[in-house]
Structure formats: structure tokens, C-alpha cells
Design a protein around this motif. Structure first.
Motif, PDB file in Angstrom:
ATOM      1  N   ASP A   1      -1.815   7.900  -2.999  1.00 30.43           N
ATOM      2  CA  ASP A   1      -1.860   8.351  -4.218  1.00 30.43           C
ATOM      3  C   ASP A   1      -2.920   9.060  -4.717  1.00 30.43           C
ATOM      4  O   ASP A   1      -3.513   8.947  -4.060  1.00 30.43           O
TER       5      ASP A   1
ATOM      6  N   GLN B   1      -6.005   1.475  -0.178  1.00 40.35           N
ATOM      7  CA  GLN B   1      -4.622   0.423  -0.865  1.00 40.35           C
ATOM      8  C   GLN B   1      -3.990  -0.388  -0.634  1.00 40.35           C
ATOM      9  O   GLN B   1      -4.141  -1.297  -0.992  1.00 40.35           O
TER      10      GLN B   1
ATOM     11  N   ASP C   1      -0.583   6.726 -10.912  1.00 41.24           N
ATOM     12  CA  ASP C   1       0.034   6.065 -10.126  1.00 41.24           C
ATOM     13  C   ASP C   1       1.273   5.342 -10.801  1.00 41.24           C
ATOM     14  O   ASP C   1       1.791   5.245 -11.708  1.00 41.24           O
TER      15      ASP C   1
ATOM     16  N   MET D   1      -2.997  -3.181  -2.935  1.00 38.62           N
ATOM     17  CA  MET D   1      -2.317  -2.209  -4.375  1.00 38.62           C
ATOM     18  C   MET D   1      -1.000  -2.626  -3.746  1.00 38.62           C
ATOM     19  O   MET D   1      -0.726  -2.017  -2.782  1.00 38.62           O
TER      20      MET D   1
ATOM     21  N   SER E   1       0.605  -1.159   0.489  1.00 41.03           N
ATOM     22  CA  SER E   1       0.009  -0.300   0.136  1.00 41.03           C
ATOM     23  C   SER E   1       1.367   1.644  -0.219  1.00 41.03           C
ATOM     24  O   SER E   1       2.270   1.146   0.425  1.00 41.03           O
TER      25      SER E   1
END
Length: 528
Positions: free
Chosen positions: A34, A329, A43, A334, A31
């Protein structure tokens, strides 16, 4: 030559606005904060895993309708509504003065410094920075901006509106929103770009929205007006030394001066303080790039900017609303924020730091705690609702198709963003962007470009967030496609643009569906 350097805006303005791509859908992600700058998709991420190195050819080109390997169904609805975190600020309105908080942005950061724990004061400071802070980046001589803006409104428009900028109702100089005092050029004052130049604009229904991608902004044309036009008016200038298309772009300006000798003499007198100043220049080939960019797109690492990566790439301006928070995230799996089209920036703060660096600003004067209000403000932005949403039954059918056809493979993250980075071979879109920051594709940033310790060049592309599509006018990372329908192969065929960096081919997922099915998917996306 009266050329000037202009700082890049987050984005898009750019900013390298990439889409969350992934060379290996099984790769884990950490994470991070962003933002999207740059300009609608900003991104960053790590390069694809071994076995899918874009520099070595990557994966084979996908078949239409067959997205990259399935990453699994999302645990939650990617388009679930976000909680309101605006603290009462107005970020979407038909009333421009109301959106600018009726003058309350002036002095907002001083109020925040006196009371940093107050969320509304934090966001007001961040909003003030969004519109009026250039971070000491390199700018354009204010004498040029103001003379043209005040004396040639028939050409540049009030507040430079002919180039897609929004006039600032509170400016005493007639300047647009998105230009603010920058670093001086020699002893001459300058103005430089702020976030609002690229990431603030007017929606199709007439409202203004903070964070929306300004796809009506003619960045290339404006830079030529500010740089090339003054050069051509200088004594001894020869148009043959410049790109003919760039000369043609500024002809309305030069003709006005040529037909009005007193006006021309007054303009040249206004430029006298610039004599002897070390102002950057651009060659004829670079002028040609500026002349050819479609509105709403740019290359923000090219001369005369302080940082030039020696590669001509084109990024569409991206919207900044709906950027996943660090908690989102982490929950979505992510890797990090993956901001910018190539997913280099690992956090929104990192992206903001990069804005200062790439714009030639004084980084020591902008530690993270001073950038924090702007970070928090951007994270509070939400996509504006579609005032005329598609029929509910079409949206429902489109939602089913979106999942059944594998669209969630690349768009299962918050607001339809991706969880990974992808090779250009996988997506099939123009691949000039893979050389961004790294023209030799050797994994090392060129030209002494200072990446942060947690950032690496990726040679890859991300999949963007899919909110605010109803107000979006450019699609694919280079903005080569003009409608969501065209992305799904509805209407005139794509693939006719073959010039590198401008190509409009690729991303043919869903193009094998029936026309009715594709229209339902369009309806689903326009509903968010």
C-alpha cells in the motif's frame, strides 16, 4: 486552442487520496501492498458490506464524539517507530542538493539494472524515478513550460515556485522538480508530472522532505497558466468564451504579454511547432473548477487529462511516508493497502500501474519489475520528526484521550490508518467523492476506465494515516479544513462552506470534549 493534457501524479497528485473508511467495522480485511499517493492518504479497499451500501444511504449520520462501531483495541501501538530502511539515502534535509544525492540519481537505474540485488542501488533508482520519471504519460508542451519559466520569472517564479513547486538545482532549463520529459504532443516535446510535483515539498522549519504532501502546490493555477494563458494570447481569442474566474487567475501573465509586444511575438513563435497537433481542451465550466481549487488540492480525473470520470471531486494531496508494508497490512488485519481516498488500489504496485494508465502512458513498457524500485523506495519513506514537539505531559494526556474517546476505532492501523472503509453518512464529510469513477453509483466504472482485476469502485471513504500532522496544512479528504485544531472544532466554526465537493462539515468526533482535552489530542497527534 493551445490546451494541453497533463498527467496525474500519484496522489494525489493526486491521486485519489482517501482515508481508510469502513461501512462495517466487523468486516475482515486481506493484506496487500500500500502506498498513498496522492497524493497523504492513498489506500484502497472493498466497498462496505451489505447493509451499509453508501449508494443506498448507508449508516445514519454520527453524533459528535461518537465514532462508528468500535473495531476493537489495536494489538500494537499504531504509532510505534518504524525501522530505518533508507539504505543511507537522504530523504529529509535543509540542503536540497544533499537530498538529491548530489547528482547520484542520474544513471541510478542503469546501475540498478546491472545489479538488481543491491538494496541501495534499488532505492537510488526508485528515488530517481520519484523525481525524474513521467512513465511516458501525456504532458505539457515543453516550449510553454520553458518559455514562461525562463522569461516570466517575475510572475511564475524561479522554477515555477510561485505555484508552490521547488526549483531543480540541477536543471539547465530552469525547470522545477516534479516535471520530466513526457510523451510528445505530435512532434513537439513535452514535460509531464512526476511523483515529486505533489509529494515533495518544504517543511515549516525549512527542511525539504521526500514524500511530504505539497500543500503549497497550486495545481489548478499552474494548469491554467500553461493552457488558458496561451489560448487567450492566440489571434482571435475571446475572453468571453472562457470562465471569468479562470481568466482572472491568468491575468498577471496575459497582462505582461499585452504590455510587451516583442515578448508576445516571441512566445507565439515558440508555439508554432504545436500548430496542427491534437492537443486536448477544456470547457469553461472545467476552467472554473481549476480556478477555484484551493492550493494543495485537485481533481486528477478531469479534462484535459486522458481519463475523465465525468464527476467533479476534490482530493487533497496526501503524504506518501509511512505506508504500511504488505507484512504490516497482514499483521494489522487490513483487507489490503487501501490506497487512494476511496480505497480502490489494493497495493502500491497497483497504484503505480494506475498512475501510468490514468496518465495515458504505455503500460506494456512498465511491468511490475520496472516499477519495483519506485515501490520499494516509497515504502522506505518515513515521516519527518517534529523539530519542536509539544510538551510531553500534554502528549501523554492526549494519548489516553485518543484511546478513551474511541479514536482508535477508525485509526488503529499502522501510523493511525484505518482497517476498513466507511460511508460518507458515517463520517459526515462531503460526499461527492462517492461518485468517483462511478457517476451513476451503479458499481460499474464509467467512461471505459480500466480498473485492475482486484479493484472495484467503493463509494466509500477511508481514514488516513496520522503521521506528519505537524507539517500538514490541509485536512479532510477534500482539504476543506485548514488546521488540525479546526478538525476538533477549535477556533472558528466549520460548516459554512456548502458548495458540493468543497464542503467543510463532518468528522466532528471529539468536538464534544472540553477545549483543554481537545488541545491535548492535538498535541498527541502533532508529536508523530
Amino acid at each position: 486552442m493551445f490546451a494541453v493534457a497533463v498527467s496525474l501524479t500519484m496522489s494525489a497528485c493526486g491521486g485519489n487520496t482517501p482515508e481508510l473508511p469502513s461501512a462495517d467495522a466487523s468486516t475482515e480485511v486481506d493484506s496487500g501492498a500500500d502506498p498513498d499517493a496522492g497524493m497523504t492518504e492513498v489506500d484502497a479497499g472493498q466497498p462496505p458490506d451489505a447493509g451499509a451500501d453508501p449508494a443506498d444511504g448507508g449508516a445514519p449520520e454520527p453524533d459528535a464524539g461518537n465514532p462508528p462501531a468500535d473495531a476493537g483495541a489495536p494489538a500494537t501501538d499504531p504509532f510505534a517507530p518504524q525501522p530505518d530502511q533508507s539504505a543511507g539515502l537522504t530523504n529529509v534535509s535543509a540542503d536540497l542538493e544533499a537530498l538529491l544525492e548530489r547528482g547520484a540519481l542520474e544513471g541510478a537505474c542503469a546501475a540498478w539494472e546491472a545489479d538488481p540485488g543491491d538494496r541501495q542501488k534499488t532505492l537510488l533508482c526508485g528515488k530517481s524515478m520519484f523525481f525524474y520519471e513521467a512513465f511516458g504519460t501525456t504532458g505539457v508542451p515543453s516550449a510553454i513550460v520553458d518559455f514562461l519559466g525562463q522569461n516570466l520569472t517575475d510572475v511564475v517564479g524561479p522554477g515555477w515556485s510561485s505555484y508552490g513547486m521547488i526549483p531543480d538545482p540541477f536543471s539547465t532549463e530552469g525547470r522545477p522538480l516534479g516535471l520530466a520529459p513526457g510523451a510528445p504532443i505530435g512532434n513537439a516535446p513535452s514535460v509531464a508530472f512526476t511523483c515529486a510535483s505533489c509529494h515533495f515539498g518544504q517543511l515549516p522549519d525549512g527542511r525539504y522532505a521526500v514524500g511530504t504532501a505539497n500543500h503549497g502546490y497550486d495545481y489548478g493555477g499552474q494548469l491554467l497558466a500553461l493552457m488558458l494563458a496561451p489560448t487567450l494570447l492566440s489571434p482571435g481569442a475571446d475572453p468571453a468564451d472562457h470562465h471569468p474566474d479562470a481568466v482572472a487567475r491568468v491575468q498577471p501573465l496575459t497582462q505582461r504579454f499585452e504590455s510587451d509586444r516583442p515578448l508576445r511575438l516571441r512566445f507565439l513563435a515558440a508555439l508554432l511547432p504545436l500548430l496542427g497537433a491534437a492537443v486536448p481542451t477544456m470547457d469553461a465550466a472545467t476552467e472554473g473548477h481549476y480556478a477555484h481549487w484551493p492550493v494543495g488540492t485537485m481533481d486528477f480525473l478531469i479534462a484535459p487529462l486522458p481519463v475523465d470520470d465525468q464527476v467533479h471531486t476534490i482530493s487533497k494531496i496526501s503524504s506518501l511516508y509511512g505506508i504500511p508494508s504488505p507484512d504490516e497490512q497482514m499483521q494489522a488485519g487490513m483487507r489490503h493497502a487501501m490506497l487512494g481516498w476511496t480505497g480502490v488500489a489494493t497495493s502500491l504496485l497497483g497504484f503505480l500501474r494506475g498512475f501510468v494508465v490514468f496518465g495515458g502512458g504505455p503500460t506494456a513498457e512498465w511491468p511490475d519489475d520496472r516499477l519495483r524500485p519506485l515501490e520499494q523506495y516509497i515504502l522506505s519513506l518515513r515521516p519527518p520528526e517534529n523539530p519542536a514537539p509539544p510538551p510531553a505531559d500534554a502528549v501523554a494526556r492526549g494519548e489516553v484521550l485518543f484511546a478513551a474517546q474511541g479514536c482508535l476505532t477508525c485509526h488503529s492501523g499502522p501510523r493511525g490508518s484505518g482497517l476498513e472503509l466507511y460511508t460518507y453518512e458515517e463520517i459526515g464529510t462531503d460526499d461527492e467523492m462517492r461518485r468517483w469513477l462511478d457517476p451513476e453509483l451503479d458499481g460499474t466504472p464509467c467512461c471505459d476506465i480500466p480498473l485492475q482485476p482486484d479493484e472495484v469502485v467503493t463509494h466509500a471513504i477511508k481514514s488516513p494515516r496520522l503521521v506528519g500532522m505537524w507539517a500538514t496544512q490541509r485536512f479532510l479528504h477534500n482539504g476543506s479544513v485548514g488546521s488540525l485544531e479546526s478538525v476538533l472544532c477549535l477556533g472558528a466554526p466549520r460548516g459554512g462552506i456548502t458548495e458540493p465537493a468543497y464542503r467543510d462539515a463532518g468528522h466532528t468526533y471529539g468536538c464534544n470534549l472540553t477545549e483543554a482535552e481537545r488541545m491535548d489530542i492535538v498535541a498527541y497527534l502533532l508529536a508523530h
